[in-house]
Design an enzyme around this catalytic site. Structure first.
Site, PDB file in Angstrom:
ATOM      1  N   HIS A   9      -3.199  21.560  37.757  1.00  0.00           N
ATOM      2  CA  HIS A   9      -4.259  22.341  38.421  1.00  0.00           C
ATOM      3  C   HIS A   9      -4.887  23.348  37.453  1.00  0.00           C
ATOM      4  CE1 HIS A   9      -2.484  21.016  42.354  1.00  0.00           C
ATOM      5  NE2 HIS A   9      -1.376  21.109  41.640  1.00  0.00           N
ATOM      6  N   SER A  27     -25.302  30.051  17.246  1.00  0.00           N
ATOM      7  CA  SER A  27     -26.328  30.319  18.246  1.00  0.00           C
ATOM      8  C   SER A  27     -27.543  30.901  17.540  1.00  0.00           C
ATOM      9  CB  SER A  27     -25.784  31.318  19.264  1.00  0.00           C
ATOM     10  OG  SER A  27     -26.833  32.052  19.844  1.00  0.00           O
ATOM     11  N   LYS A  32     -21.550  33.766  17.607  1.00  0.00           N
ATOM     12  CA  LYS A  32     -21.127  32.543  18.284  1.00  0.00           C
ATOM     13  C   LYS A  32     -20.722  31.414  17.346  1.00  0.00           C
ATOM     14  CE  LYS A  32     -21.168  31.559  22.125  1.00  0.00           C
ATOM     15  NZ  LYS A  32     -22.154  31.276  23.149  1.00  0.00           N
ATOM     16  N   GLU A  57     -18.637  19.124  23.327  1.00  0.00           N
ATOM     17  CA  GLU A  57     -19.491  19.169  24.527  1.00  0.00           C
ATOM     18  C   GLU A  57     -20.360  17.923  24.614  1.00  0.00           C
ATOM     19  OE1 GLU A  57     -21.255  23.335  25.210  1.00  0.00           O
ATOM     20  OE2 GLU A  57     -20.570  23.346  23.141  1.00  0.00           O
TER      21      GLU A  57
END
Ligand code: ARG
Length: 463
Positions: free
Chosen positions: A158, A279, A285, A292
């Site tokens: 979970h 970024s 970043k 992704e």
């Protein structure tokens, strides 16, 4: 202006430009030119062996086909939208080069069996490449399991911390998943590697062709027996795209874990700069874009599966032009899956795991609570009661802002007189994994066994 179509004998008007544009598949099927030519060469060799063509005719056609292959490879012959598809483009070029003799190539065959042959040849090499990439990824995972052997991490259910596991155990779970993917591709290959050529349009041909001979030349295991089935079947492609979808589902799970694990919150993994991006606005970043994108590209492959299943749904036998729409899902699924297998393996090679971070997280939590319950069970308490007692211990810790590692025996005995000083041993994550006895568990002994097993399997595997 379009060429005069090779099938235009009974027509009095040429195909409208927009109809040609609409129906042309050359943009995609031009990628099959090598397979198309290899199939034609085998076909024409068989035509002379069976005396349907003379040896000299067969030779001239084959020589010209090889030249056409070079012309396409070097860009001298350009495959443009004025051609309906790759099959007609090559045949047209052949006739241009050697005159009416070129028209004999198509004796005893049709584009319907020709396209199915091209696809099966293409998929055969696609599967070999996929196999190679799967094995490479498995090897990277195995390498990391050996390198980090002994490192512990929180195991999750979970997405809540559950029990300590060995990092190697987690990585090897993916090796097992990929092994099933490999097996599925092998199964696919078994059914796919049959020759459809010789079915002609749908009914077979009245020429005395030798299908077995062509099958042998092209290294097929046999022929697709029923001619109607041979031209109307796309199961081989659906099976492959289903297998690719399952591979992508696996990769998307791995990608998701890489995304999570590379966050500040987890901090389990550092992906090298070469496989992350910055970024344009936030200077601090470092984003796990490759992972992704693997997660995102999974949608393309699932989309391809649904696309082709829908194209094939309720099609009457045998060939229907709808089936030309199989090219996009085929190239999309194969290309995307190959790219993703490759990038995820490279990204893993260029990543390091932070075992200290993972082990720190293990200490500051309750992951060994099950061990305490099991301890009480061994002392004779029924598991349900042991569960209840241990739950109370955890709740006590939470109320007092402490973890299991901070407990002393006096405190524990307030919850059950069965606790003796040796219980403290069971609280350590290391002990917890060492305590595991079952086959396939996360105990160092079992994980080592898996490492040895996969080393043996993967070392012996050729592509
Ligand atoms: N371009 C076609 C396809 O990919 C080839 C077969 C065409 N056959 C036909 N009878 N129009 O499906």
């Amino acid at each position: 202006m379009a060429h005069k179509a090779l099938w235009s004998g009974r027509f009095t008007e040429p195909l409208a430009d927009i109809a040609l544009k609409f129906s042309s598949s050359i943009d995609l099927d031009k990628q099959l030119f090598r397979e198309d030519i290899a199939g034609s060469i085998a076909h024409v060799e068989m035509l002379s062996a069976t005396h349907i063509l003379t040896a000299a005719e067969s030779r001239r056609i084959r020589t010209a086909l090889k030249q056409i292959q070079k012309e396409i490879e070097t860009g001298k012959f350009r495959l443009t939208a004025e051609h309906e598809d790759i099959h007609l483009a090559i045949e047209q070029r052949l006739i241009q080069k050697i005159g009416p003799l070129g028209g004999k190539l198509h004796t005893g065959r049709s584009r319907n069996d020709q396209v199915a042959l091209d696809e099966r040849l293409y998929l055969r090499s696609a599967i070999k490449e996929l196999n190679k990439l799967i094995i490479q990824l498995q090897r990277v995972l195995l390498y990391k399991s050996e390198k980090y052997f002994g490192a512990l991490m929180p195991g999750y259910t979970h997405l809540q911390r559950a029990q300590p596991v060995m990092l190697s155990h987690h990585l090897l779970a993916y090796v097992s998943m990929l092994e099933r993917d490999y097996g599925r591709l092998q199964d696919c290959m078994g059914r796919l590697n049959k020759l459809p050529l010789g079915a002609a349009a749908l009914a077979g041909t009245s020429f005395p062709i030798d299908r077995a001979k062509v099958a042998k030349k092209l290294h097929f295991d046999g022929i697709v027996e029923n001619s109607l089935d041979a031209v109307s079947d796309r199961d081989y492609l659906l099976e492959l795209i289903s297998s690719c979808s399952i591979i992508m589902m696996h990769l998307s799970r791995m990608a998701e874990e890489l995304v999570l694990w590379s966050t500040k919150e987890f901090g389990f993994i550092h992906i090298s700069d070469a496989y992350t991006t910055g970024s344009s606005i936030m200077p601090q970043k470092k984003n796990p874009d490759m992972a992704e994108l693997v997660r995102g590209k999974t949608g393309r492959v699932y989309g391809s599966l649904v696309n082709l299943l829908t194209v094939m749904k309720a099609l009457p036998l045998a060939y229907n032009r709808d089936m030309q729409e199989d090219k996009l899902p085929m190239f999309e699924a194969v290309g995307t899956t190959q790219q993703c297998l490759m990038i995820i393996a490279q990204m893993l090679v260029h990543s390091t795991f932070d075992r200290h971070r993972m082990e720190e997280e293990l200490r500051n939590d309750f992951l060994t609570a099950t061990e305490i319950a099991d301890y009480l069970v061994r002392k004779g308490l029924p598991f349900r009661d042991a569960h209840e007692v241990t739950g109370k211990v955890v709740s006590h810790c939470i109320n007092h802002r402490m973890y299991l590692g901070n407990l002393d025996i006096e405190t524990l005995r307030l919850f059950s007189k069965l606790f003796a000083p040796d219980v403290l041993d069971y609280i350590y994550p290391q002990k917890s994994v060492e305590q595991k006895k079952s086959a396939g568990s996360t105990s160092p002994h079992e994980v080592k066994r898996q490492i040895v097993h996969w080393g043996r399997v993967l070392r012996g595997r050729k592509w």
